[in-house]
Design an enzyme around this catalytic site. Structure first.
Site, mmCIF file in Angstrom:
data_model
loop_
_atom_site.group_PDB
_atom_site.id
_atom_site.type_symbol
_atom_site.label_atom_id
_atom_site.label_comp_id
_atom_site.label_asym_id
_atom_site.label_seq_id
_atom_site.Cartn_x
_atom_site.Cartn_y
_atom_site.Cartn_z
ATOM 1 N N VAL A 71 0.840 -1.425 0.126
ATOM 2 C CA VAL A 71 -0.060 0.167 0.155
ATOM 3 C C VAL A 71 0.902 1.269 0.117
ATOM 4 O O VAL A 71 1.884 1.364 0.639
ATOM 5 C CB VAL A 71 -1.084 0.100 1.077
ATOM 6 C CG1 VAL A 71 -1.708 1.591 1.340
ATOM 7 C CG2 VAL A 71 -1.987 -1.121 1.165
ATOM 8 N N CYS A 72 0.564 2.166 -0.713
ATOM 9 C CA CYS A 72 1.140 3.366 -0.798
ATOM 10 C C CYS A 72 0.009 4.378 -0.664
ATOM 11 O O CYS A 72 -1.025 4.282 -0.627
ATOM 12 C CB CYS A 72 2.233 3.774 -2.035
ATOM 13 S SG CYS A 72 1.189 3.583 -3.595
ATOM 14 N N ALA A 73 0.354 5.813 -1.025
ATOM 15 C CA ALA A 73 -0.519 6.855 -0.807
ATOM 16 C C ALA A 73 -1.602 6.829 -2.084
ATOM 17 O O ALA A 73 -2.822 6.858 -1.866
ATOM 18 C CB ALA A 73 0.120 8.048 -1.175
ATOM 19 N N GLY A 75 -1.018 4.575 -5.104
ATOM 20 C CA GLY A 75 -1.030 3.312 -5.949
ATOM 21 C C GLY A 75 -0.276 3.186 -7.043
ATOM 22 O O GLY A 75 0.097 1.996 -7.723
ATOM 23 N N MET A 100 -3.909 4.651 -0.695
ATOM 24 C CA MET A 100 -4.729 5.222 0.560
ATOM 25 C C MET A 100 -5.677 6.167 -0.006
ATOM 26 O O MET A 100 -6.814 6.143 0.738
ATOM 27 C CB MET A 100 -3.789 5.612 1.596
ATOM 28 C CG MET A 100 -3.070 4.695 2.340
ATOM 29 S SD MET A 100 -3.974 3.706 3.224
ATOM 30 C CE MET A 100 -4.481 4.552 4.708
#
Length: 376
Positions: A71-73, A75, A100
């Site tokens: 998971v990142c900010a 994608g 996120m």
């Protein structure tokens, strides 16, 4: 090639309490502020910058055969990390589509109850932000309460149920998220309702949400009864649905109470907050089921992922409802205020219609957890 997982798929895992391992590659300060949570969710944080020269920092922490969701900010970084991990022998890596940002916007509908004359009540759980909104259905009509800005989700749900949205309602002027209630009313031809004391600076037309002016959904008897309950805002108005359910907005939560300071009026409104919690609500039936506007932790979700609790039980469990001395209550509230929501003033201005940020800006304004509660 690594696979992706949608927010809908991840939400079902969280709701069903399935064991889930997440590798969050955002910066540590972002991670500490806000992360994916769940009863069976285990999260490891390793910032993307630490992985640019190789994935050794996570190789020692993770089993190469276990399923890992990166998971990142937004994608993008997660896809790169997932690919790197796959190239280094990890066999079951997925990245979260949209990161996120997308997680923040997912709404999970949960049926709360059947109502009079074949009506029904649904709660929409925004797992990534802790916001709760509602839809009351009766015959071929619906009312949506405290809608988020992702209005297409409510419209699709109403279409699936074969109903038309006739009313949209905000229990108060929101400061933690951009309201979708006015936009939803405009899209569907419905009527938008807002407490008049919270509408003094709005730039649009609305119908007054006031105690004594009940609403009826459908041609039957599903009643929406407003109860004036100031304290979070000066206009905050709760709703009693079908004489059984109390929608408290941001006044009362499962483990906390609403904060009175988001319009800079903490000292002025703390007295109203106490009056609502210790008098107005006390006069209501203990058997009403409280349905709040937010939740603060995954622990507040019940087995079916809904958030609800009997009013009488809250007076036994919620410590903020057990402070008899008024001065002690005032001190408790004013000394336990969390940081204010990100861009709360801009969000209020948007919800008044004074500014109209682009959609991407609205997304950025909402990033992070809700902070509408006073925790004791």
């Amino acid at each position: 090639m690594s696979q992706s997982i949608t927010t809908k798929e991840l939400a079902r895992r969280v709701v069903n309490r399935e064991e889930t391992l997440i590798l969050d590659v955002r910066n540590t300060d972002e991670f500490d502020d806000w992360k994916i949570e769940g009863d069976s969710v285990y999260v490891i944080n390793e910032p993307y910058v630490n992985l640019l020269d190789g994935i050794d920092p996570v190789t020692k922490k993770l089993n190469k055969d276990q399923e890992i969701i990166v998971v990142c900010a937004k994608g993008r970084s997660s896809k790169k990390v997932a690919k790197m991990m796959e190239e280094n022998g990890f066999t079951n890596v997925k990245d979260l589509e949209g990161g996120m940002k997308a997680w923040s916007e997912h709404l999970e509908p949960v049926k709360i109850a059947d109502l009079n004359d074949a009506g029904s009540l649904y709660q929409f759980v925004r797992l990534g932000k802790g916001c709760l909104s509602y839809m009351v259905i009766s015959e071929n009509e619906a009312a949506v309460i405290d809608a988020n800005r992702m209005t297409d989700i409510y419209e699709r749900f109403a279409e699936e149920k074969g109903v038309t949205i006739k009313h949209t309602i905000d229990t108060h002027l929101h400061a933690d998220h951009v309201s979708g209630s006015l936009q939803l009313a405009n899209h569907t031809g419905g009527t938008y309702h807002l407490p008049p004391k919270d509408a003094r600076e709005v730039t649009f037309d609305y119908a007054s949400l006031e105690e004594g002016s009940d609403l009826t959904v459908g041609n039957t008897t599903v009643k929406v009864q407003p109860i004036y309950s100031p304290g979070h805002t000066i206009g905050s108005t709760s709703l009693i649905i079908d004489d059984r359910y109390l929608l408290t907005g941001d006044i009362l939560f499962v483990k906390s109470i609403g904060r009175p300071d988001l319009a800079g009026k903490a000292e002025d409104w703390v007295g109203d907050l106490r009056e609502t919690l210790y008098s107005r609500y006390k006069d209501l039936s203990d058997d009403l089921i409280v349905l709040p506007g937010h939740y603060s932790s995954i622990e507040e979700l019940s087995e079916d992922a809904s958030v609800n609790v009997r009013l009488g039980d809250l007076y036994q469990r919620n410590k903020a409802l057990q402070v008899e001395d008024e001065q002690a209550f005032r001190k408790m509230v004013t000394e336990n205020l969390p940081p204010q929501p990100n861009e709360h003033d801009n969000i209020r201005q948007t919800n008044m219609g004074k500014v109209n940020p682009a959609e991407e800006k609205q997304r950025e304004m909402e990033i992070g957890p809700n902070r509408c509660a006073v925790h004791v």
